[in-house]
Design an enzyme around this catalytic site. Sequence first.
Site, short mmCIF file in Angstrom:
data_model
loop_
_atom_site.label_atom_id
_atom_site.label_comp_id
_atom_site.label_asym_id
_atom_site.label_seq_id
_atom_site.Cartn_x
_atom_site.Cartn_y
_atom_site.Cartn_z
N CYS A 1 -13.64 52.08 -34.04
CA CYS A 1 -14.91 52.53 -34.59
C CYS A 1 -14.97 54.05 -34.56
CB CYS A 1 -16.05 51.93 -33.78
SG CYS A 1 -15.88 52.25 -32.01
N GLU A 2 -16.06 54.58 -35.06
CA GLU A 2 -16.19 56.03 -35.08
C GLU A 2 -16.68 56.56 -33.73
OE1 GLU A 2 -17.13 59.27 -38.38
OE2 GLU A 2 -18.53 57.61 -38.31
#
Length: 101
Positions: A9-10
């Site tokens: 994920c970011e």
Amino acid sequence: MEKRILIICEAGISASLLVSKMLETLRDEGLDYEVDYAPMKRIQEKLSYTNYDVLLLTPQVARYKEEVQKIIEQEKCVSKIIFMKSEDFQYMNVEKIINEL
């Protein structure tokens, strides 16, 4: 057979919720999967310690596809790479995500 899944994920905030929902669904379905997550800045660290069967990339990470690919090649990772569909991630449709594994 246990599968190891890494959700990339970011930042990790919504991915942690997704991991919880996935683990609950996997347990309910009697599937033996190990699920972990990592923000972009920790991918290389995670891949250097563990071999994952599947790398599950959130929609926000799609723009880092080339960077992720370089890290995967450096770590000699042979994981299956899946980009989550935006609507599945947005609505936490874990059943549909699990079916793609």
